[in-house]
Design a protein around this motif. Structure first.
Motif, PDB file in Angstrom:
ATOM      1  N   ILE A   1       0.812  -1.265   0.080  1.00 45.02           N
ATOM      2  CA  ILE A   1       0.160  -0.012  -0.142  1.00 45.02           C
ATOM      3  C   ILE A   1       1.106   1.186  -0.021  1.00 45.02           C
ATOM      4  CG2 ILE A   1      -1.813   1.359   1.238  1.00 45.02           C
ATOM      5  CD1 ILE A   1      -2.857  -1.330   2.142  1.00 45.02           C
ATOM      6  N   ALA A   2       1.909   1.090   0.763  1.00 44.47           N
ATOM      7  CA  ALA A   2       2.652   2.517   0.922  1.00 44.47           C
ATOM      8  C   ALA A   2       3.604   3.010  -0.339  1.00 44.47           C
ATOM      9  CB  ALA A   2       3.839   2.190   1.990  1.00 44.47           C
ATOM     10  N   GLY A   3       3.885   1.585  -1.163  1.00 45.29           N
ATOM     11  CA  GLY A   3       4.691   1.908  -2.254  1.00 45.29           C
ATOM     12  C   GLY A   3       3.804   2.543  -3.400  1.00 45.29           C
ATOM     13  N   GLU A   4       2.397   2.601  -3.234  1.00 50.04           N
ATOM     14  CA  GLU A   4       1.306   3.146  -4.065  1.00 50.04           C
ATOM     15  C   GLU A   4       0.901   4.442  -3.849  1.00 50.04           C
ATOM     16  OE1 GLU A   4      -1.686   0.231  -4.663  1.00 50.04           O
ATOM     17  OE2 GLU A   4      -0.093  -1.264  -5.519  1.00 50.04           O
ATOM     18  N   LEU A   5       1.278   4.971  -2.536  1.00 51.60           N
ATOM     19  CA  LEU A   5       0.654   6.388  -1.965  1.00 51.60           C
ATOM     20  C   LEU A   5       1.670   7.276  -1.810  1.00 51.60           C
ATOM     21  CD1 LEU A   5      -1.648   4.937   0.712  1.00 51.60           C
ATOM     22  CD2 LEU A   5      -2.367   5.606  -1.430  1.00 51.60           C
ATOM     23  N   PRO A   6       1.589   8.727  -2.159  1.00 50.68           N
ATOM     24  CA  PRO A   6       2.502   9.769  -1.952  1.00 50.68           C
ATOM     25  C   PRO A   6       2.955  10.063  -0.819  1.00 50.68           C
ATOM     26  CG  PRO A   6       0.364  10.657  -2.818  1.00 50.68           C
ATOM     27  CD  PRO A   6       0.127   9.229  -2.632  1.00 50.68           C
ATOM     28  N   GLN A   7       1.934   9.987   0.187  1.00 48.46           N
ATOM     29  CA  GLN A   7       2.286  10.361   1.522  1.00 48.46           C
ATOM     30  C   GLN A   7       3.079   9.205   2.483  1.00 48.46           C
ATOM     31  OE1 GLN A   7       1.769  13.382   2.223  1.00 48.46           O
ATOM     32  NE2 GLN A   7       0.373  14.024   0.829  1.00 48.46           N
ATOM     33  N   GLU A   8       3.124   7.983   1.854  1.00 49.33           N
ATOM     34  CA  GLU A   8       3.661   7.018   2.869  1.00 49.33           C
ATOM     35  C   GLU A   8       4.891   6.451   2.215  1.00 49.33           C
ATOM     36  OE1 GLU A   8      -0.520   5.571   5.104  1.00 49.33           O
ATOM     37  OE2 GLU A   8       0.442   4.262   3.516  1.00 49.33           O
ATOM     38  N   LEU A   9       5.848   5.903   3.100  1.00 47.15           N
ATOM     39  CA  LEU A   9       7.109   5.290   2.452  1.00 47.15           C
ATOM     40  C   LEU A   9       7.018   3.879   3.014  1.00 47.15           C
ATOM     41  CD1 LEU A   9       9.617   8.199   3.035  1.00 47.15           C
ATOM     42  CD2 LEU A   9       8.465   7.407   0.956  1.00 47.15           C
ATOM     43  N   LYS A  10       7.511   2.788   2.334  1.00 47.67           N
ATOM     44  CA  LYS A  10       7.710   1.325   3.086  1.00 47.67           C
ATOM     45  C   LYS A  10       8.367   1.356   4.376  1.00 47.67           C
ATOM     46  CE  LYS A  10       7.247  -0.821  -1.699  1.00 47.67           C
ATOM     47  NZ  LYS A  10       7.906  -1.975  -2.572  1.00 47.67           N
ATOM     48  N   LYS A  11       9.404   2.254   4.429  1.00 44.08           N
ATOM     49  CA  LYS A  11      10.335   2.291   5.651  1.00 44.08           C
ATOM     50  C   LYS A  11       9.420   2.590   7.025  1.00 44.08           C
ATOM     51  CE  LYS A  11      12.399   6.764   5.338  1.00 44.08           C
ATOM     52  NZ  LYS A  11      13.515   7.608   5.280  1.00 44.08           N
ATOM     53  N   ASP A  12       8.266   3.337   6.606  1.00 48.78           N
ATOM     54  CA  ASP A  12       7.392   3.751   7.553  1.00 48.78           C
ATOM     55  C   ASP A  12       6.723   2.607   8.257  1.00 48.78           C
ATOM     56  OD1 ASP A  12       7.981   6.324   7.044  1.00 48.78           O
ATOM     57  OD2 ASP A  12       6.346   6.487   5.841  1.00 48.78           O
ATOM     58  N   PHE A  13       6.843   1.273   7.838  1.00 54.31           N
ATOM     59  CA  PHE A  13       5.985   0.118   8.095  1.00 54.31           C
ATOM     60  C   PHE A  13       7.102  -0.787   8.777  1.00 54.31           C
ATOM     61  CE2 PHE A  13       3.213   2.427   5.366  1.00 54.31           C
ATOM     62  CZ  PHE A  13       2.137   2.037   5.887  1.00 54.31           C
ATOM     63  N   GLN A  14       7.005  -1.184   9.891  1.00 55.97           N
ATOM     64  CA  GLN A  14       8.206  -1.907  10.594  1.00 55.97           C
ATOM     65  C   GLN A  14       7.601  -3.217  11.538  1.00 55.97           C
ATOM     66  OE1 GLN A  14      11.382  -1.605  10.231  1.00 55.97           O
ATOM     67  NE2 GLN A  14      11.478   0.212   9.137  1.00 55.97           N
ATOM     68  N   ARG A  15       8.279  -4.350  11.733  1.00 52.52           N
ATOM     69  CA  ARG A  15       8.171  -5.315  12.441  1.00 52.52           C
ATOM     70  C   ARG A  15       8.588  -4.358  13.912  1.00 52.52           C
ATOM     71  NH1 ARG A  15       8.226 -10.787  10.751  1.00 52.52           N
ATOM     72  NH2 ARG A  15       8.032 -11.437  12.933  1.00 52.52           N
ATOM     73  N   PRO A  16       7.869  -4.725  14.929  1.00 53.74           N
ATOM     74  CA  PRO A  16       8.369  -4.222  16.307  1.00 53.74           C
ATOM     75  C   PRO A  16       9.593  -4.406  16.699  1.00 53.74           C
ATOM     76  CG  PRO A  16       6.036  -5.184  16.464  1.00 53.74           C
ATOM     77  CD  PRO A  16       6.686  -5.555  15.083  1.00 53.74           C
ATOM     78  N   THR A  17      10.054  -5.651  16.705  1.00 55.15           N
ATOM     79  CA  THR A  17      11.448  -5.925  17.085  1.00 55.15           C
ATOM     80  C   THR A  17      12.455  -5.048  16.256  1.00 55.15           C
ATOM     81  OG1 THR A  17      10.980  -8.417  17.751  1.00 55.15           O
ATOM     82  CG2 THR A  17      13.257  -7.895  17.142  1.00 55.15           C
ATOM     83  N   SER A  18      12.262  -5.008  15.061  1.00 55.33           N
ATOM     84  CA  SER A  18      13.091  -4.210  14.100  1.00 55.33           C
ATOM     85  C   SER A  18      13.162  -2.933  14.667  1.00 55.33           C
ATOM     86  CB  SER A  18      12.885  -4.292  12.719  1.00 55.33           C
ATOM     87  OG  SER A  18      12.897  -5.624  12.282  1.00 55.33           O
ATOM     88  N   LEU A  19      12.259  -2.180  14.989  1.00 56.42           N
ATOM     89  CA  LEU A  19      12.162  -0.869  15.406  1.00 56.42           C
ATOM     90  C   LEU A  19      12.994  -0.620  16.718  1.00 56.42           C
ATOM     91  CD1 LEU A  19      11.476   2.147  14.707  1.00 56.42           C
ATOM     92  CD2 LEU A  19       9.195   1.565  15.744  1.00 56.42           C
ATOM     93  N   ILE A  20      12.352  -1.714  17.426  1.00 57.79           N
ATOM     94  CA  ILE A  20      13.061  -1.365  18.989  1.00 57.79           C
ATOM     95  C   ILE A  20      14.227  -1.667  19.002  1.00 57.79           C
ATOM     96  CG2 ILE A  20      12.920  -2.667  21.107  1.00 57.79           C
ATOM     97  CD1 ILE A  20       9.888  -3.587  20.798  1.00 57.79           C
TER      98      ILE A  20
END
Length: 407
Positions: free
Chosen positions: A95-114
């Protein structure tokens, strides 16, 4: 309506007035607490199919719009959408790859972000967490999580969290949550709860939903009535192969129709695959999908059996559910009984140090099995087909179904 999950979960859906009001309320909650000294948490609580993910998708899209608006109090905020479900993460990144306001990197697994935040000694402003009942509630070295609780770690890193929670979708001991446990963890923080009740996925009569809720709640078999067939295709089969053929037919007609099963079938290592074998029926059980496409959207998976790991959070048009060996009919013929010793999903019951009482542990295991049944029964938008491994349960269900059809 499209069968593709990324279309169904994308923002800009036709929200109901209740959903639109909730999205606006959450936005107000974020802006009101973004500068607080202590974290604030908004909890969306609701059963499978009540539209939780659609609301989160819209909330996050508007949040990412606001962070680019110099006139917004959320300007230049750092925000993440988190989900501990690899299949759903694929969809959100698409979805993020198709929208101008969102980036794929905005979407994360919790462990990766922590781990990323700990490494760089940073935090973030707003976290939107889908399927928060899948957050780890104990250390898990396999997933590179070494804290005690993922939600607690995320609270320490964020200013505001918006989370979706459904205790009836908890499926593993390492993600063992109850509403009481969540309330206890959130007690020190400012919080607000909103409960969703309207069923959006299943186009079924309320009596079907009620029947499932009792089946997977107090383990009670309510009668099957003619109302089950009002604009919904509810069937019981005494032959798993015939059920498979019916699902294949529906898949040829409308697509997105699959056979799924609970745990309880030991690995036969037949050709390196884990097969489910019921009489003439024999198909491999898929527990994980390594492709970027959601499991049910891969055409070849019509020749596989889905699981909670590939289906949770997704719609199917028609679902054919095999109730495995752990689920049997009680002696009174009015209730289910669950035998945890017949569970073959070893990942579900990994030991945890805070759950040592044998009675409490056994209760938790039974609850996890019932939760899995609940999740799988509520996948079908247009229809639910059932087959039970246990002969007595199959006989009773078939008799109830046959009598309802005659009426």
């Amino acid at each position: 309506m499209s069968n593709e999950a990324h279309v169904k979960l994308a923002p800009h859906q036709s929200l109901t007035p209740e959903q639109e009001t909730l999205v606006q309320h959450i936005h107000h909650f974020i802006t009101s607490h973004i500068t607080d000294e202590q974290p604030a948490i908004f909890v969306i609580h609701g059963d499978a199919g009540t539209g939780k993910s659609v609301i989160l998708s819209e909330v996050f899209y508007q949040l990412q719009q606001a962070r680019r608006n110099p006139d917004s109090p959320l300007y230049q905020t750092t925000n993440y959408f988190l989900v501990n479900h690899p299949e759903l993460l694929k969809v959100y990144r698409q979805i993020a790859g198709e929208l101008p306001q969102e980036l794929k990197k905005d979407f994360q697994r919790p462990t990766s972000l922590i781990n990323q935040c700990h490494k760089h000694q940073t935090g973030f402003d707003v976290g939107v967490i889908d399927e928060a009942h899948l957050l780890l509630s104990q250390p898990d070295h396999y997933n590179n999580f070494y804290g005690q609780n993922q939600l607690l770690e995320l609270i320490k890193l964020a200013k505001v969290l918006i989370i979706v929670f459904d205790e009836r979708q908890v499926l593993r001991l390492k993600t063992y949550w109850t509403k009481a446990r969540l309330q206890q963890l959130l007690a020190p923080y400012h919080q607000e709860w909103f409960h969703l009740t309207t069923q959006f996925r299943m186009q079924a009569d309320d009596q079907v939903i009620n029947w499932i809720d009792h089946f997977t709640g107090d383990q009670r078999l309510l009668p099957i009535t003619p109302s089950f067939f009002n604009n919904y295709d509810f069937r019981v089969f005494d032959d798993a192969e015939i059920m498979r053929q019916a699902i294949v037919h529906q898949n040829n007609q409308v697509g997105l129709s699959r056979v799924v099963a609970t745990t309880g079938y030991p690995s036969t290592l037949d050709g390196g695959k884990h097969y489910i074998h019921e009489g003439r029926f024999k198909l491999p059980w898929d527990q994980y999908n390594y492709t970027v496409t959601p499991w049910a959207e891969i055409p070849e998976t019509i020749n596989e059996v889905g699981s909670i790991y590939t289906c949770q959070g997704f719609d199917l048009n028609y679902v054919g559910l095999i109730l495995g060996p752990p689920i049997t009919l009680a002696a009174d013929q009015q209730h289910l009984q669950i035998d945890p010793t017949k569970i073959t999903d070893v990942e579900a019951f990994k030991k945890r140090d805070d759950l040592t009482d044998p009675n409490e542990l056994n209760h938790a295991k039974i609850t996890l099995v019932l939760n899995a049944i609940n999740v799988l029964m509520k996948r079908g938008v247009r229809g639910l087909y059932l087959f039970a491994h246990d002969k007595q349960l199959r006989t009773v269900l078939t008799a109830m179904y046959t009598n309802a059809i005659k009426d």
